[in-house]
Scaffold this active site. Structure first.
Site, PDB file in Angstrom:
ATOM      1  N   GLY A  28       0.109  -1.273   4.670  1.00  0.00           N
ATOM      2  CA  GLY A  28       1.389  -1.810   4.398  1.00  0.00           C
ATOM      3  C   GLY A  28       2.362  -0.732   3.655  1.00  0.00           C
ATOM      4  O   GLY A  28       1.883   0.232   3.295  1.00  0.00           O
ATOM      5  N   ASN A  29       3.463  -0.860   3.752  1.00  0.00           N
ATOM      6  CA  ASN A  29       4.873  -0.090   3.309  1.00  0.00           C
ATOM      7  C   ASN A  29       5.837  -0.872   3.280  1.00  0.00           C
ATOM      8  O   ASN A  29       6.081  -1.814   3.716  1.00  0.00           O
ATOM      9  CB  ASN A  29       4.863   1.168   3.988  1.00  0.00           C
ATOM     10  CG  ASN A  29       4.771   0.868   5.534  1.00  0.00           C
ATOM     11  OD1 ASN A  29       5.441   0.250   6.137  1.00  0.00           O
ATOM     12  ND2 ASN A  29       3.423   1.505   6.008  1.00  0.00           N
ATOM     13  N   THR A  43       2.825   7.809   1.637  1.00  0.00           N
ATOM     14  CA  THR A  43       1.683   7.561   2.454  1.00  0.00           C
ATOM     15  C   THR A  43       0.295   7.535   1.720  1.00  0.00           C
ATOM     16  O   THR A  43      -0.079   8.184   1.131  1.00  0.00           O
ATOM     17  CB  THR A  43       1.669   8.393   3.746  1.00  0.00           C
ATOM     18  OG1 THR A  43       0.733   8.163   4.612  1.00  0.00           O
ATOM     19  CG2 THR A  43       1.365   9.762   3.325  1.00  0.00           C
ATOM     20  N   GLY A  44      -0.409   6.544   2.093  1.00  0.00           N
ATOM     21  CA  GLY A  44      -1.777   6.353   1.659  1.00  0.00           C
ATOM     22  C   GLY A  44      -1.929   6.328   0.246  1.00  0.00           C
ATOM     23  O   GLY A  44      -2.978   6.876  -0.299  1.00  0.00           O
ATOM     24  N   SER A  71       5.812   7.239   3.943  1.00  0.00           N
ATOM     25  CA  SER A  71       4.812   6.298   4.570  1.00  0.00           C
ATOM     26  C   SER A  71       4.870   6.857   6.183  1.00  0.00           C
ATOM     27  O   SER A  71       5.822   7.157   6.503  1.00  0.00           O
ATOM     28  CB  SER A  71       5.466   4.992   4.741  1.00  0.00           C
ATOM     29  OG  SER A  71       4.947   4.183   5.672  1.00  0.00           O
ATOM     30  N   SER A  72       3.521   6.853   6.557  1.00  0.00           N
ATOM     31  CA  SER A  72       3.347   6.979   8.231  1.00  0.00           C
ATOM     32  C   SER A  72       4.156   6.564   8.977  1.00  0.00           C
ATOM     33  O   SER A  72       4.487   7.042  10.238  1.00  0.00           O
ATOM     34  CB  SER A  72       1.938   7.129   8.469  1.00  0.00           C
ATOM     35  OG  SER A  72       1.593   5.796   7.984  1.00  0.00           O
ATOM     36  N   GLU A  73       4.837   5.439   8.517  1.00  0.00           N
ATOM     37  CA  GLU A  73       5.552   4.465   9.342  1.00  0.00           C
ATOM     38  C   GLU A  73       7.164   4.555   9.085  1.00  0.00           C
ATOM     39  O   GLU A  73       8.012   3.567   9.422  1.00  0.00           O
ATOM     40  CB  GLU A  73       5.323   2.922   9.034  1.00  0.00           C
ATOM     41  CG  GLU A  73       3.708   2.766   9.271  1.00  0.00           C
ATOM     42  CD  GLU A  73       3.196   2.755  10.637  1.00  0.00           C
ATOM     43  OE1 GLU A  73       3.956   3.492  11.776  1.00  0.00           O
ATOM     44  OE2 GLU A  73       2.278   2.200  11.010  1.00  0.00           O
ATOM     45  N   HIS A  92       6.310  -3.997   5.434  1.00  0.00           N
ATOM     46  CA  HIS A  92       5.145  -4.067   6.526  1.00  0.00           C
ATOM     47  C   HIS A  92       3.887  -4.315   5.789  1.00  0.00           C
ATOM     48  O   HIS A  92       3.529  -3.840   4.771  1.00  0.00           O
ATOM     49  CB  HIS A  92       5.025  -2.833   7.278  1.00  0.00           C
ATOM     50  CG  HIS A  92       3.901  -2.525   8.058  1.00  0.00           C
ATOM     51  ND1 HIS A  92       3.474  -3.266   9.009  1.00  0.00           N
ATOM     52  CD2 HIS A  92       2.944  -1.371   7.829  1.00  0.00           C
ATOM     53  CE1 HIS A  92       2.421  -3.107   9.461  1.00  0.00           C
ATOM     54  NE2 HIS A  92       1.730  -1.753   8.962  1.00  0.00           N
ATOM     55  N   HIS A  94      -0.333  -5.646   6.572  1.00  0.00           N
ATOM     56  CA  HIS A  94      -1.585  -6.221   7.533  1.00  0.00           C
ATOM     57  C   HIS A  94      -2.283  -7.884   6.909  1.00  0.00           C
ATOM     58  O   HIS A  94      -3.475  -7.901   6.960  1.00  0.00           O
ATOM     59  CB  HIS A  94      -2.614  -5.388   7.616  1.00  0.00           C
ATOM     60  CG  HIS A  94      -2.422  -3.847   7.837  1.00  0.00           C
ATOM     61  ND1 HIS A  94      -3.240  -2.706   8.163  1.00  0.00           N
ATOM     62  CD2 HIS A  94      -1.331  -3.354   8.391  1.00  0.00           C
ATOM     63  CE1 HIS A  94      -2.392  -1.775   8.275  1.00  0.00           C
ATOM     64  NE2 HIS A  94      -1.496  -1.869   8.463  1.00  0.00           N
ATOM     65  N   TYR A 113       9.610 -26.096  12.167  1.00  0.00           N
ATOM     66  CA  TYR A 113      10.982 -25.712  12.113  1.00  0.00           C
ATOM     67  C   TYR A 113      11.257 -24.342  11.025  1.00  0.00           C
ATOM     68  O   TYR A 113      12.455 -23.754  11.383  1.00  0.00           O
ATOM     69  CB  TYR A 113      11.954 -26.680  11.662  1.00  0.00           C
ATOM     70  CG  TYR A 113      11.819 -27.235  10.039  1.00  0.00           C
ATOM     71  CD1 TYR A 113      10.786 -28.340   9.982  1.00  0.00           C
ATOM     72  CD2 TYR A 113      12.454 -26.373   9.101  1.00  0.00           C
ATOM     73  CE1 TYR A 113      10.825 -28.569   8.599  1.00  0.00           C
ATOM     74  CE2 TYR A 113      12.358 -26.790   7.871  1.00  0.00           C
ATOM     75  CZ  TYR A 113      11.384 -27.883   7.491  1.00  0.00           C
ATOM     76  OH  TYR A 113      11.196 -28.118   6.112  1.00  0.00           O
ATOM     77  N   HIS A 155      -2.102  -4.895  14.849  1.00  0.00           N
ATOM     78  CA  HIS A 155      -1.695  -4.193  13.669  1.00  0.00           C
ATOM     79  C   HIS A 155      -1.424  -5.049  12.420  1.00  0.00           C
ATOM     80  O   HIS A 155      -2.357  -5.198  11.657  1.00  0.00           O
ATOM     81  CB  HIS A 155      -0.643  -3.098  13.937  1.00  0.00           C
ATOM     82  CG  HIS A 155      -0.224  -2.373  12.989  1.00  0.00           C
ATOM     83  ND1 HIS A 155       0.386  -1.066  13.252  1.00  0.00           N
ATOM     84  CD2 HIS A 155      -0.208  -2.334  11.687  1.00  0.00           C
ATOM     85  CE1 HIS A 155       0.390  -0.184  11.987  1.00  0.00           C
ATOM     86  NE2 HIS A 155       0.065  -1.201  11.086  1.00  0.00           N
ATOM     87  N   TYR A 209      21.899 -23.434   4.004  1.00  0.00           N
ATOM     88  CA  TYR A 209      21.152 -23.804   3.364  1.00  0.00           C
ATOM     89  C   TYR A 209      20.696 -23.146   1.725  1.00  0.00           C
ATOM     90  O   TYR A 209      20.521 -21.999   1.982  1.00  0.00           O
ATOM     91  CB  TYR A 209      19.704 -24.202   3.961  1.00  0.00           C
ATOM     92  CG  TYR A 209      18.446 -24.536   3.174  1.00  0.00           C
ATOM     93  CD1 TYR A 209      18.509 -26.036   2.729  1.00  0.00           C
ATOM     94  CD2 TYR A 209      17.633 -23.541   2.894  1.00  0.00           C
ATOM     95  CE1 TYR A 209      17.146 -26.352   1.874  1.00  0.00           C
ATOM     96  CE2 TYR A 209      16.522 -23.956   1.873  1.00  0.00           C
ATOM     97  CZ  TYR A 209      16.352 -25.243   1.581  1.00  0.00           C
ATOM     98  OH  TYR A 209      15.292 -25.698   0.896  1.00  0.00           O
TER      99      TYR A 209
END
Ligand SMILES: C[C@H](O)[C@@H](O)[C@@H](O)C(=O)COP(=O)(O)O
Ligand SMILES: [Zn+2]
Length: 215
Positions: A28-29, A43-44, A71-73, A92, A94, A113, A155, A209
């Protein structure tokens, strides 16, 4: 908000993600829109070890601070901000149920809903691409155009919202929806879905809402 506050808020969000049971290890990141680019987790690195200084600034062209590794992403985070001007934060992970559905290559149809939290009537699952690639970022950009929450095949999940609190909340909601959907699939029964018309009513109601507290 200044960089220091945002960096602390990113780390708080990461730790909250773990506390909510939405993540494991260094998966995650998290990022937040900042200046012309974003601030993002490194990253990591285990979330517990992150300090304000660990958070990396990446500009709109993907150029990042010397001596730090984002992050790698970072490409897909950047793609989200470029695609949607209404988005200020991206989470992000997992999370178990989202990842399980993503392995089945299944998005979440309107079983409940609360699907409307995504801003649309279903949560799509985008095609698989290797983590950290421009191809994955391309698929993310297409998916996030339709929905603020998307599953990434084989993923996990991306949840994008106005701010970090809302993005984390969205990630948690989608994990619950994914759990319900997996439970329903396991029954082997035909799953009744809400119609497009019913979902349109909820989507409209969600616009006004709750308390509108902007952070
Ligand atoms: C291999 C990575 O874990 C990948 O799955 C990535 O998507 C992820 O979740 C964490 O990578 P970073 O630590 O590079 O943010
Ligand atoms: Zn990942």
């Amino acid at each position: 908000m200044n960089r220091s506050i945002l960096a602390k808020k990113i780390i708080e969000t990461c730790l909250a993600m773990t506390k909510l049971g939405l993540n494991q290890g260094t998966a995650g990141n998290v990022s937040v829109r900042y200046q012309n680019g974003m601030l993002i987790t490194p990253t990591g690195m285990p979330y517990e070890l992150m300090t304000e200084e660990s958070i990396v600034y990446v500009d709109e062209f993907g150029k990042y601070e010397q001596g730090k590794l984002p992050s790698s992403e970072y490409l897909f985070h950047l793609a989200v901000y470029k695609t949607r001007s209404d988005i200020g934060a991206v989470v992000h992970n997992h999370s178990v149920n989202c990842a399980a559905l993503s392995i089945l290559n299944k998005g979440i149809p309107p079983i409940h809903y609360m699907i409307a939290v995504s801003g649309t009537d279903h949560i799509p699952c985008i095609p698989y691409a290797t983590f950290g690639t421009a191809k994955l970022a391309e698929y993310v950009a297409a998916g996030i155009k339709q929905s603020k929450a998307i599953l990434l095949a084989h993923h996990g999940l991306i949840a994008a919202e106005q701010n970090l609190d809302k993005a984390l909340w969205l990630a948690n909601e989608v994990e619950v929806l994914a759990k319900w959907y997996l439970m329903l699939l396991a029954t082997g029964e035909q799953i009744p879905l809400l119609s497009q018309e019913e979902m349109a009513i909820v989507l409209e109601k969600f616009k006004s809402y709750g308390l509108r507290i902007e952070k």
